[in-house]
Design a protein around this motif. Structure first.
Motif, PDB file in Angstrom:
ATOM      1  N   UNK A  26       0.965  -1.199  -0.061  1.00  0.00           N
ATOM      2  CA  UNK A  26      -0.156   0.003  -0.179  1.00  0.00           C
ATOM      3  C   UNK A  26       0.978   1.331  -0.068  1.00  0.00           C
ATOM      4  N   UNK A  27       0.531   2.200  -0.892  1.00  0.00           N
ATOM      5  CA  UNK A  27       1.075   3.447  -0.706  1.00  0.00           C
ATOM      6  C   UNK A  27       0.325   4.583   0.077  1.00  0.00           C
ATOM      7  N   UNK A  28      -0.950   4.209   1.040  1.00  0.00           N
ATOM      8  CA  UNK A  28      -1.558   5.156   1.647  1.00  0.00           C
ATOM      9  C   UNK A  28      -2.706   4.277   2.531  1.00  0.00           C
ATOM     10  N   UNK A  29      -3.100   4.684   3.525  1.00  0.00           N
ATOM     11  CA  UNK A  29      -4.260   4.132   4.184  1.00  0.00           C
ATOM     12  C   UNK A  29      -5.166   5.232   4.683  1.00  0.00           C
ATOM     13  N   UNK A  30      -6.538   4.992   4.788  1.00  0.00           N
ATOM     14  CA  UNK A  30      -7.519   5.891   5.619  1.00  0.00           C
ATOM     15  C   UNK A  30      -7.899   5.202   6.774  1.00  0.00           C
ATOM     16  N   UNK A  31      -7.641   6.000   7.954  1.00  0.00           N
ATOM     17  CA  UNK A  31      -8.179   5.500   9.197  1.00  0.00           C
ATOM     18  C   UNK A  31      -9.563   5.948   9.311  1.00  0.00           C
ATOM     19  N   UNK A  32     -10.415   4.743   9.429  1.00  0.00           N
ATOM     20  CA  UNK A  32     -12.102   5.063   9.335  1.00  0.00           C
ATOM     21  C   UNK A  32     -12.669   4.223  10.717  1.00  0.00           C
ATOM     22  N   UNK A  33     -12.202   4.808  11.679  1.00  0.00           N
ATOM     23  CA  UNK A  33     -12.793   4.233  13.096  1.00  0.00           C
ATOM     24  C   UNK A  33     -14.275   4.240  13.227  1.00  0.00           C
ATOM     25  N   UNK A  34     -14.765   3.484  13.902  1.00  0.00           N
ATOM     26  CA  UNK A  34     -16.259   3.666  14.083  1.00  0.00           C
ATOM     27  C   UNK A  34     -16.534   4.953  14.904  1.00  0.00           C
ATOM     28  N   UNK A  35     -17.314   5.990  14.532  1.00  0.00           N
ATOM     29  CA  UNK A  35     -17.649   7.026  15.331  1.00  0.00           C
ATOM     30  C   UNK A  35     -18.660   6.616  16.643  1.00  0.00           C
ATOM     31  N   UNK A  36     -18.963   7.448  17.323  1.00  0.00           N
ATOM     32  CA  UNK A  36     -19.834   7.437  18.528  1.00  0.00           C
ATOM     33  C   UNK A  36     -20.996   6.788  18.271  1.00  0.00           C
ATOM     34  N   UNK A  37     -21.475   6.604  17.279  1.00  0.00           N
ATOM     35  CA  UNK A  37     -23.122   6.121  16.960  1.00  0.00           C
ATOM     36  C   UNK A  37     -22.560   4.609  16.385  1.00  0.00           C
ATOM     37  N   UNK A  38     -21.691   4.196  16.312  1.00  0.00           N
ATOM     38  CA  UNK A  38     -21.104   2.778  15.723  1.00  0.00           C
ATOM     39  C   UNK A  38     -20.603   2.218  16.942  1.00  0.00           C
ATOM     40  N   UNK A  39     -19.579   1.079  16.489  1.00  0.00           N
ATOM     41  CA  UNK A  39     -18.975   0.223  17.524  1.00  0.00           C
ATOM     42  C   UNK A  39     -17.894   0.944  17.986  1.00  0.00           C
ATOM     43  N   UNK A  40     -17.877   2.044  18.818  1.00  0.00           N
ATOM     44  CA  UNK A  40     -16.721   2.770  19.230  1.00  0.00           C
ATOM     45  C   UNK A  40     -16.467   2.299  20.671  1.00  0.00           C
ATOM     46  N   UNK A  41     -15.241   2.653  21.049  1.00  0.00           N
ATOM     47  CA  UNK A  41     -14.904   2.179  22.421  1.00  0.00           C
ATOM     48  C   UNK A  41     -14.742   3.611  23.149  1.00  0.00           C
ATOM     49  N   UNK A  42     -14.917   4.802  22.632  1.00  0.00           N
ATOM     50  CA  UNK A  42     -14.929   5.849  23.531  1.00  0.00           C
ATOM     51  C   UNK A  42     -15.876   6.066  24.512  1.00  0.00           C
ATOM     52  N   UNK A  43     -15.790   6.365  25.620  1.00  0.00           N
ATOM     53  CA  UNK A  43     -16.825   6.365  26.738  1.00  0.00           C
ATOM     54  C   UNK A  43     -17.931   7.504  26.468  1.00  0.00           C
ATOM     55  N   UNK A  44     -18.956   7.475  26.579  1.00  0.00           N
ATOM     56  CA  UNK A  44     -20.136   8.329  26.237  1.00  0.00           C
ATOM     57  C   UNK A  44     -20.203   9.397  27.147  1.00  0.00           C
TER      58      UNK A  44
END
Length: 249
Positions: A26-44
């Motif tokens: 690969x020459x490039x990547x796009x980080x597309x983490x799940x946002x808060x309304x998806x499978x996120x691990x960020x505390x609400x």
């Protein structure tokens, strides 16, 4: 791509992907983490600004790793945004856009689309015909699509082929993605361009100009050749229809 920093489904820290993806070609990547309304691990229960900082940390750690190791891999930022099981890849937005829109989770599909477009970004529906045990229906909203992920490396062939046919019927631009959570995933995918993409803005511009070819790679343990999605019958001609109800918006 999902990272341990922000996606509950990933067990890999962002910096661990840099050498791995480079070695795969690969020459490039796009980080597309799940946002808060998806499978996120960020505390609400955190303040919005702190949630955004934690959410963007996967991308930032990957970017730091690429720079500190003098890697040629271009690291770009994106978001995988969930509505009602239908998820969209947002490209061309950034941390500032998130900080400036603390009410974004309250907005409808069309309102999010308008906000993304006003910022110069685009929305691509990820794996439109995905079926999983946690999904109760398939939601399609053609009016908020700048394109469709016609191939997702984590989807069965028939679901990808349904997405491909959907894109053909609606004359959508097509993308492909690995949706990688951890190194060692057997199948991979991406977009092949005739020139290097150096930023997410360049990716957005090229994609909207109908540049780029969706490609895939089968079984990386024995194969390192990318092939065009359009040339594979199993990925373009559905062998069955969806089993979930399809709801059009």
């Amino acid at each position: 791509m999902h990272t341990k920093e922000a996606s509950a489904c990933s067990g890999t820290e962002a910096r661990e992907f840099i050498k791995y993806m480079s070695d795969l070609g690969y020459s490039g990547i796009i980080i597309t983490d799940h946002f808060f309304n998806g499978n996120s691990c960020i505390p609400k229960d955190l303040p919005w600004e702190e949630r955004v900082e934690k959410y963007c940390s996967g991308y930032e750690h990957a970017l730091e790793e690429a720079r500190s190791t003098n890697s040629d891999l271009v690291v770009m930022f994106g978001i995988e945004y969930n509505f009602h099981g239908d998820e969209f890849l947002l490209y061309g937005v950034d941390k500032k856009w998130l900080l400036d829109n603390p009410d974004i989770l309250e907005k409808s599909r069309h309102e999010v689309y308008e906000s993304v477009h006003n910022y110069g970004g685009i929305m691509i529906q990820a794996h439109p015909y995905r079926e999983r045990g946690y999904l109760s229906e398939i939601n399609l909203t053609p009016s908020v699509c700048d394109g469709v992920e016609a191939y997702n490396a984590c989807n069965p062939d028939y679901q990808n082929s349904l997405g491909y046919q959907y894109a053909v019927e609606k004359k959508f631009r097509m993308s492909a993605g690995s949706d990688i959570h951890n190194p060692g995933q057997p199948d991979m995918a991406g977009m092949s361009f005739d020139h290097k993409i150096n930023s997410i803005d360049e990716y957005v511009k090229a994609f909207m100009n109908n540049e780029g070819t969706p490609v895939f790679m089968r079984d990386i343990s024995s194969n390192r050749e990318f092939k065009e999605v359009s040339g594979d019958k199993a990925l373009t001609v559905p062998t069955q229809g969806p089993t979930l109800e399809v709801i059009w918006h």
